[in-house]
Structure formats: C-alpha cells, structure tokens
Write an enzyme that holds these catalytic residues in place. Structure first.
Site, mmCIF file in Angstrom:
data_model
loop_
_atom_site.group_PDB
_atom_site.id
_atom_site.type_symbol
_atom_site.label_atom_id
_atom_site.label_comp_id
_atom_site.label_asym_id
_atom_site.label_seq_id
_atom_site.Cartn_x
_atom_site.Cartn_y
_atom_site.Cartn_z
ATOM 1 N N GLU A 79 12.207 20.215 -28.095
ATOM 2 C CA GLU A 79 11.072 20.803 -27.382
ATOM 3 C C GLU A 79 10.004 21.211 -28.395
ATOM 4 O O GLU A 79 9.071 21.923 -28.072
ATOM 5 C CB GLU A 79 11.507 21.985 -26.518
ATOM 6 C CG GLU A 79 12.243 23.068 -27.261
ATOM 7 C CD GLU A 79 12.827 24.141 -26.345
ATOM 8 O OE1 GLU A 79 12.046 24.795 -25.657
ATOM 9 O OE2 GLU A 79 14.047 24.314 -26.349
ATOM 10 N N CYS A 111 15.997 23.858 -23.968
ATOM 11 C CA CYS A 111 17.201 23.841 -24.819
ATOM 12 C C CYS A 111 18.328 22.995 -24.230
ATOM 13 O O CYS A 111 19.428 22.942 -24.785
ATOM 14 C CB CYS A 111 17.672 25.261 -25.085
ATOM 15 S SG CYS A 111 16.395 26.262 -25.839
ATOM 16 N N HIS A 233 25.115 28.145 -25.191
ATOM 17 C CA HIS A 233 23.782 28.029 -25.788
ATOM 18 C C HIS A 233 23.426 29.425 -26.299
ATOM 19 O O HIS A 233 23.552 30.409 -25.569
ATOM 20 C CB HIS A 233 22.770 27.561 -24.739
ATOM 21 C CG HIS A 233 21.355 27.797 -25.163
ATOM 22 N ND1 HIS A 233 20.876 27.329 -26.370
ATOM 23 C CD2 HIS A 233 20.334 28.492 -24.591
ATOM 24 C CE1 HIS A 233 19.620 27.703 -26.500
ATOM 25 N NE2 HIS A 233 19.268 28.412 -25.442
HETATM 26 N N1 COA Z 1 21.087 49.623 -31.985
HETATM 27 C C1 COA Z 1 21.809 48.742 -31.246
HETATM 28 N N2 COA Z 1 21.280 48.032 -30.213
HETATM 29 C C2 COA Z 1 19.978 48.228 -29.917
HETATM 30 C C3 COA Z 1 19.183 49.142 -30.659
HETATM 31 C C4 COA Z 1 19.799 49.868 -31.725
HETATM 32 N N3 COA Z 1 19.118 50.728 -32.471
HETATM 33 N N4 COA Z 1 17.932 49.120 -30.133
HETATM 34 C C5 COA Z 1 17.954 48.242 -29.093
HETATM 35 N N5 COA Z 1 19.180 47.707 -28.988
HETATM 36 C C6 COA Z 1 19.651 46.702 -28.021
HETATM 37 C C7 COA Z 1 19.164 46.943 -26.595
HETATM 38 O O1 COA Z 1 19.958 47.910 -25.945
HETATM 39 C C8 COA Z 1 19.327 45.541 -26.017
HETATM 40 O O2 COA Z 1 20.672 45.306 -25.729
HETATM 41 P P1 COA Z 1 21.101 44.759 -24.284
HETATM 42 O O3 COA Z 1 20.273 43.521 -24.055
HETATM 43 O O4 COA Z 1 22.544 44.452 -24.431
HETATM 44 O O5 COA Z 1 20.768 45.820 -23.314
HETATM 45 C C9 COA Z 1 18.977 44.627 -27.212
HETATM 46 O O6 COA Z 1 19.062 45.456 -28.381
HETATM 47 C C10 COA Z 1 17.574 44.053 -27.131
HETATM 48 O O7 COA Z 1 16.697 45.101 -26.895
HETATM 49 P P2 COA Z 1 15.464 44.942 -25.913
HETATM 50 O O8 COA Z 1 14.721 46.219 -25.867
HETATM 51 O O9 COA Z 1 15.925 44.342 -24.606
HETATM 52 O O10 COA Z 1 14.652 43.851 -26.752
HETATM 53 P P3 COA Z 1 13.289 43.179 -26.498
HETATM 54 O O11 COA Z 1 12.538 43.821 -25.382
HETATM 55 O O12 COA Z 1 12.629 43.154 -27.829
HETATM 56 O O13 COA Z 1 13.634 41.688 -26.009
HETATM 57 C C11 COA Z 1 14.549 39.508 -25.894
HETATM 58 C C12 COA Z 1 14.773 40.953 -26.365
HETATM 59 C C13 COA Z 1 15.810 38.680 -26.145
HETATM 60 C C14 COA Z 1 14.266 39.507 -24.387
HETATM 61 C C15 COA Z 1 13.348 38.907 -26.671
HETATM 62 O O14 COA Z 1 13.701 38.822 -28.015
HETATM 63 C C16 COA Z 1 12.922 37.560 -26.178
HETATM 64 O O15 COA Z 1 12.099 37.455 -25.286
HETATM 65 N N6 COA Z 1 13.455 36.437 -26.769
HETATM 66 C C17 COA Z 1 13.111 35.095 -26.422
HETATM 67 C C18 COA Z 1 13.675 34.620 -25.097
HETATM 68 C C19 COA Z 1 15.125 34.360 -25.128
HETATM 69 O O16 COA Z 1 15.740 34.222 -26.160
HETATM 70 N N7 COA Z 1 15.714 34.259 -23.919
HETATM 71 C C20 COA Z 1 17.129 33.994 -23.774
HETATM 72 C C21 COA Z 1 17.474 33.079 -22.649
HETATM 73 S S1 COA Z 1 17.029 31.383 -22.985
#
Ligand code: COA
Length: 390
Positions: A79, A111, A233
């Site tokens: 992609e 993916c 994945h």
């Molecule tokens: N210690 C431990 N864990 C922590 C933490 C700390 N100090 N601070 C935050 N976290 C955890 C959160 O609780 C969360 O865990 P959970 O998902 O099990 O609840 C995790 O870290 C991520 O935190 P979050 O606030 O949800 O992160 P974010 O808003 O920055 O977004 C994604 C995370 C994955 C949504 C973002 O990186 C993204 O959009 N990625 C691309 C899309 C993707 O990969 N999608 C997957 C499906 S294809």
C-alpha cells in the site's frame, strides 16, 4: 495437493529510532509506547529504500537458481507502491534476474495485500503444480511527525515462495473472510501520508477477528485447543493481544497460557521493527518460527489478516517436518545486530528528506546504505535502482 510456504525471507532498513527516545521528544511517558502500544524500536527507511527495494532485499538471499527458473508469477502486495500504473512486481522481477516467462503484478487492499497474494498463489499452484510463486509484502508505514499514528510507523518486507510440497508450512484449505466498506484508514492518491481513525480501526480489527473466527469455528468444528499459536496482523504489538483476549475465555487455562505465551514470541520481531503494513502478519509468523525453538513439526498455526477499509481473513497452516532447517535465522539475526540507532533529530531529518515529486532528476549516494539493492535516483520521472551484487 499440499500447497504452502516453501521459504520465507525478511528485510528491514539498517536504521532505527528507540521508542523511549521518541517518547521523551514527544513529551509522553515512555511506557505508553513500550507497554501501551508495545513497541521498542521503529525502523527508519533512508531515502535509498522504497517498497520495491525492501521487497527485493527480502527475497535476494532466499532464492536459488532453481527457484529463479521455476518462479513464473510474482505477486507484490503493498500500500506504499511507487507508481499508479506499473507494478512493483515488474521492478523486483528485473532486480532479481527472474525467468522472463513470468507474470508480475501488484495487489492492494491495505495490510491485507500479501494475504490476497498468497491466496492467488495457491490457486495458481493448484492449476500449475510445477511452478512457484514469489509473494512479496513490503511497505513503509508513514503517518507523519507528531501525529497520533507516529509511534506505529516502521518499514520492511517479507518475501515468500509459495509452492507444492512446501518445506515450511502447508496452507490448509478452509479459510473464512469478510469485506465491509468502512473508513478506518485510507490514503488518497494525492497524499504521501495515511489518514486514520485510530480508535475506530482498533474496534473494527477486533470485530473482524471475532466474526471470521466465529465463522471458522462453525464451518470446521475446530476450537482454540486445535492451535499451537495464532499469529495476528500487528500494526503494533498490543493490537493482536487485544483481539486474542476477547476469545480466550472459550478455552482451558492451559490453552490460554500456551496461546498467550506463543503470542508474545510471535511479536518479538515486530516490537523492534514497527509496522510494515502488509508484511506485518508474516513478520509475526517469522518471529514465532525463528524464536520458538521447540515449536513442533505438525503444529497447527492460525493466522489473522486484516487490511483496513476493510478485509479480514482467518486461515491456517501445518508446520512441515524439519521446517526449522529451511529458515534463515542466522541471516535475520545478523540483519538486526548490524542496525544502527539514530537520534530523534536524525529520524526527523531522514523523514523530511524525500524524493522530488516535481519532475527533477536526482542521483543518490548509495554507499551509506548497506543494503544490496537500493534506489539510486530518478531520471526523467523514472526511478533508478541498483543491485550492488551484480
Ligand atoms: N503506561 C502504560 N500504558 C499506557 C500509558 C503508560 N504511561 N499511557 C497510555 N498507555 C496505554 C493506553 O492505556 C492505551 O492502552 P489500551 O489501548 O490497551 O487502552 C495505549 O497505551 C494507547 O494509548 P492511547 O491513548 O489509546 O493512544 P493514542 O490515542 O495515541 O492512539 C493508536 C493509539 C494505536 C490508536 C494510534 O497510534 C493510531 O492511530 N495508530 C495507527 C492506526 C492503527 O495502527 N490501527 C490499528 C488497526 S489496523
């Protein structure tokens, strides 16, 4: 006829950034990245690597002369392709000196691309048992500096030979799959960065897994007990665990423990590479194969593929006798050992140093890139490549 994975190779660029350093620079707690997201290191592609070179480098050391002669189909899942018209498969076909009497194409569905390629390859081998198919899954995951997705970037490629009587794993016939038109992640043709609704994509990933798993159980009568491990994945290593946990209550504590422990092993390579989009599931599979030394011949492995947009599939395979003798563990160890850490400042500079898109020519210095196959420039809108081993 038994059809499946005969060989599996991998490549990732020689540079990475430490997620603890990235966390400090982005003013977030390092544990968010290392535990919450589950990533330790993120591969950084230099300007001399693109999806074509990553794939060609992944395939380079697994092909012998007989493979090159027998491969009559190159299917490249990506992609982050480099051309809207010409397929990345044609470039790789040339760079690897494959038999001219071959078909070479590119397939795309986020993916899920490499899984689509494998399923097409199976059909091709069923009709042409003597031939081999080179399946490539290569991507550069690029969301942008300071974005929500930044910690889930990465770069790399997996190359697999699909054939009859494969040496690593046969792919079983039954698989379950699902398509739904949703906007959880996409990249319009005018943008070099992906758009993502992160939380929605997490929910959809889990919901797709639950649905294809349910259908698989109904159609086969199999259960979690029948699996030594399930590979997922992995856009980041916590993602698959979230999905796995939603079904663990279906089974005994012993099986829960086995699947959780094997899941952990199957995420080790991904933890230190990052997201490689369509190759990620296969990198996880490779991590399990290469790092779990007591994984028995004959084990059944489940694989969950998810490509945003979205298509999901659950399929399975059986490890073949002495499959370990046909892995490239040492080469992959060496690849990881020889990588070099870059600072966050250096990563940002590399991220911003992109190929021109205004039609100008450029010649790149490939001497700083240890990869055998590199992008060497652009001439008259044509990307130039070099295979240093020639
Ligand atoms: N210690 C431990 N864990 C922590 C933490 C700390 N100090 N601070 C935050 N976290 C955890 C959160 O609780 C969360 O865990 P959970 O998902 O099990 O609840 C995790 O870290 C991520 O935190 P979050 O606030 O949800 O992160 P974010 O808003 O920055 O977004 C994604 C995370 C994955 C949504 C973002 O990186 C993204 O959009 N990625 C691309 C899309 C993707 O990969 N999608 C997957 C499906 S294809």
């Amino acid at each position: 006829m038994n059809i499946g994975i005969d060989k599996i190779g991998f490549y990732t660029p020689h540079l990475y950034v430490d997620m603890n350093q990235l966390a400090v620079a982005r003013n977030v707690e390092p544990e968010k990245f290392t535990i919450g997201i589950g990533q330790e290191k993120m591969a950084i592609p230099p300007i001399t690597q693109d999806s074509v070179t990553l794939a060609a480098n992944a395939a380079l050391d697994i092909l012998d002369d007989r493979d090159k002669e027998q491969i009559d189909f190159v299917i490249f899942g990506t992609e982050s392709g480099i051309d809207h018209s010409k397929s990345a498969g044609v470039y790789v076909h040339e760079l690897l000196d494959l038999n001219p009497n071959a078909r070479s194409i590119e397939v795309k569905q986020a993916c899920y691309g490499a899984t689509a390629a494998i399923q097409m390859a199976k059909g091709h081998i069923a009709l042409n048992p003597e031939s081999k198919v080179l399946v490539l899954g290569a991507d550069i995951a690029r969301y942008g500096l300071n974005t929500g997705g930044e910690s889930t970037q990465g770069a790399g490629a997996v190359a697999m030979i699909i054939s009859a009587d494969p040496k690593v794993m046969i792919l079983e016939e039954k698989s379950t799959y699902l398509t739904k038109d949703i906007m959880d992640f996409w990249r319009p043709v005018y943008s070099d960065r992906a758009f993502v609704d992160g939380k929605f994509s997490n929910e959809q990933y889990i919901s797709f897994f639950q649905e294809v798993w349910k259908q698989y159980k109904e159609q086969t009568g199999r259960n979690l007990e029948d699996f030594e491990a399930i590979c997922f994945h992995l856009p980041y290593t916590k993602m698959g665990l979230k999905a796995l946990r939603t079904v663990l209550a279906e089974t005994t504590e012993d099986v829960q423990e086995r699947l959780t422990s094997n899941y952990k092993i199957s995420t080790k390579y991904n933890r230190i590479v990052g997201n490689i989009y369509t190759g990620s599931l296969y990198l996880s599979f490779l991590s399990l194969l290469e790092l779990k030394e007591d994984l028995q011949d004959g084990s059944r492995i489940g694989l969950f593929s998810y490509g945003s947009g979205a298509v999901g599939e659950f399929f399975t395979g059986i490890l073949q006798n002495n499959y370990r003798d046909h892995l490239y563990v040492q080469q992959h160890n060496q690849l990881f050992e020889e990588r070099k850490e870059v600072s966050v400042d250096e990563y940002e500079a590399i991220f911003g140093n992109t190929l021109p898109t205004d039609g100008s020519n450029i010649e790149l210095d490939v001497t700083n890139d240890p990869a055998a196959i590199c992008v060497s420039g652009i001439t008259e809108h044509m990307r130039q490549y070099v295979n240093k081993r020639r």
